[in-house]
Write an enzyme that holds these catalytic residues in place. Sequence first.
Site, mmCIF file in Angstrom:
data_model
loop_
_atom_site.group_PDB
_atom_site.id
_atom_site.type_symbol
_atom_site.label_atom_id
_atom_site.label_comp_id
_atom_site.label_asym_id
_atom_site.label_seq_id
_atom_site.Cartn_x
_atom_site.Cartn_y
_atom_site.Cartn_z
ATOM 1 N N ASN A 166 5.341 -4.424 5.042
ATOM 2 C CA ASN A 166 6.027 -4.104 6.303
ATOM 3 C C ASN A 166 6.854 -5.291 6.806
ATOM 4 O O ASN A 166 8.020 -5.145 7.192
ATOM 5 C CB ASN A 166 5.008 -3.743 7.391
ATOM 6 C CG ASN A 166 4.271 -2.452 7.093
ATOM 7 O OD1 ASN A 166 4.701 -1.671 6.262
ATOM 8 N ND2 ASN A 166 3.153 -2.237 7.776
ATOM 9 N N GLY A 188 4.891 -8.308 26.530
ATOM 10 C CA GLY A 188 5.713 -9.405 26.024
ATOM 11 C C GLY A 188 4.910 -10.333 25.137
ATOM 12 O O GLY A 188 3.989 -9.889 24.458
ATOM 13 N N GLY A 198 0.988 -1.662 4.138
ATOM 14 C CA GLY A 198 0.544 -3.008 3.801
ATOM 15 C C GLY A 198 1.309 -3.960 4.697
ATOM 16 O O GLY A 198 2.535 -3.832 4.854
ATOM 17 N N LYS A 199 0.593 -4.878 5.308
ATOM 18 C CA LYS A 199 1.238 -5.758 6.294
ATOM 19 C C LYS A 199 2.333 -6.620 5.656
ATOM 20 O O LYS A 199 3.401 -6.806 6.227
ATOM 21 C CB LYS A 199 0.190 -6.641 6.978
ATOM 22 C CG LYS A 199 -0.831 -5.835 7.769
ATOM 23 C CD LYS A 199 -1.813 -6.671 8.516
ATOM 24 C CE LYS A 199 -1.277 -7.140 9.823
ATOM 25 N NZ LYS A 199 -0.772 -6.145 10.724
ATOM 26 N N ASP A 216 3.811 -5.936 12.811
ATOM 27 C CA ASP A 216 4.488 -6.335 11.561
ATOM 28 C C ASP A 216 6.007 -6.384 11.756
ATOM 29 O O ASP A 216 6.683 -7.243 11.196
ATOM 30 C CB ASP A 216 4.158 -5.352 10.431
ATOM 31 C CG ASP A 216 2.701 -5.453 10.019
ATOM 32 O OD1 ASP A 216 2.093 -6.502 10.256
ATOM 33 O OD2 ASP A 216 2.182 -4.459 9.465
ATOM 34 N N ASN A 244 0.826 -1.217 0.000
ATOM 35 C CA ASN A 244 0.000 0.000 0.000
ATOM 36 C C ASN A 244 0.851 1.253 0.000
ATOM 37 O O ASN A 244 2.017 1.238 0.403
ATOM 38 C CB ASN A 244 -0.857 0.068 1.276
ATOM 39 C CG ASN A 244 -2.051 -0.849 1.213
ATOM 40 O OD1 ASN A 244 -2.418 -1.328 0.150
ATOM 41 N ND2 ASN A 244 -2.646 -1.097 2.353
ATOM 42 N N ASN A 261 -2.292 -11.214 17.926
ATOM 43 C CA ASN A 261 -2.312 -10.386 19.133
ATOM 44 C C ASN A 261 -3.436 -10.913 20.033
ATOM 45 O O ASN A 261 -4.144 -11.856 19.665
ATOM 46 C CB ASN A 261 -2.425 -8.886 18.800
ATOM 47 C CG ASN A 261 -3.737 -8.520 18.136
ATOM 48 O OD1 ASN A 261 -4.727 -9.246 18.254
ATOM 49 N ND2 ASN A 261 -3.755 -7.413 17.429
#
Length: 328
Positions: A45, A240, A41-42, A269, A13, A190
Site C-alpha cells: 500500500n 490531524g 499488505g502495508k 498507509d 497480500n 497512530n
Amino acid sequence: MNDRLITVVGGSNWDMFTYTKELPKAGETIKGTDFKTSFGGKASNQCVQAALLGSKCSIITKLSQDIFGQNILKNYKDHNVDCSNITIVPDVPSGIATIIVDSHGENEIIIVGGSNATFTTTDIDNAKPTIDKSLLLLCQLEIADEINLYALKLAKLNKKTKTILNPSPMPKDLNLVKELLEYVDILVVNKHEFNDLAAFDEQHKGNQNTDLKHMEEKSKSIFSRHTQLNVLIVTLGSKGQVLITRSNGCTMIESNINVVAVDTTGAGDSFLGSLAHYLVESSNEPEYTNQKWVDCIKKASKVAAISVTKYGTQTSYPSIKQVEDFKF
Ligand code: ADP
C-alpha cells in the site's frame, strides 16, 4: 531520479472480502451477499501510494507463482514500481487475507503469510545496491522482525539513506520494537501505537492522554531511549497529526480538511506513502526545517484524507493529478 529513490521492504497480500448477513458458525455453510478482492499488505500500500504521486519506488518483497502473485506483480509494474528486488518463490501460496464481514460490520480475518513468510536476510543482502542508493527506506512490522532489523541496520551503514518505521501491527513483545528503533530516523505511529511505545516508561503506563502536554512528556522518554531517532509523527485520524522532533518538541498540525469519510481502511498507509513522496520531493532543499516537516505532513494528510472518501485501500488512493484536482 535515482538519487530520489524510495525503497519499501515488506509483504504483499491478496485480500479477499466475503460479505454475509451473519458470520458462519463452525461447520455451517451459508450464502454470502457480496465478494471483493484487493491488493493489500502495508508495504504494498505505502509503495503504491508513493508511486501514484510520481515517486520512483522500489519494493523488496516476495511473491508466489500463483495467480494472485502474478496479479500483484502486474500491479507493481502498472504503477512503475522497480521490480528488480521482487523474488518469485515456487511452491508457496501468496500472502492471503480472508476477511468475512457481516451486516453489522463485525468481521473474522485469517491471514496466511505464504510467500511473505519466506523472507531471509539474503533477500535483503541482494537488495543492498538499491538500499544504498535510496533516500528513504520504509519498514512496517508485517514480516519477521529480524528481517526488518537486518534491513534497517544495512540502511544505516550508509549516510545517505534515512529510515522510516511504521511499527504496525505492533507486536506484543515491545522489546522487539525497542531494538529496531536503534536504527530508525523517523517513526510514524497512530495514537495507540504511540501510547504503547510510551508505556515502556513506568510513569506513562495506562496514560492514553493525547493532549500536547502529555505527548511532549511521553516523547521525551521515547527520544531519550532511542538516540538515532530524530522525528516522531503521531497520526490522529480526522484530527490531524502531531510532529515531534528532538530539537523543536511538539507541533500540532490540525486537520483543516473537510471530507466525508466512507472508509478509513488503509488511510495510515496512504499517509506513510505520501509522506515519503513529499519528503524526497523536497530533499534538494538544504535542510529539513520544522516548517518543511510541517509542509510535508500537511500535503500527506491531504492525500490520506482523499483516500478515506472512497471504499477500499489501494483502490481509494489518489494519483498526483487527482490530488491536484480534488475540491475540498
Ligand atoms: P491509522 O489508519 O494507522 O489508524 P489514522 O487513523 O491516524 O491512522 O489515519 C492516518 C491519517 O489518515 C491521518 O493522519 C489523516 O491524515 C488521515 N485520516 C484518517 N481518517 C480521516 C478522516 N476521517 N478524515 C480525514 N483524514 C483522515
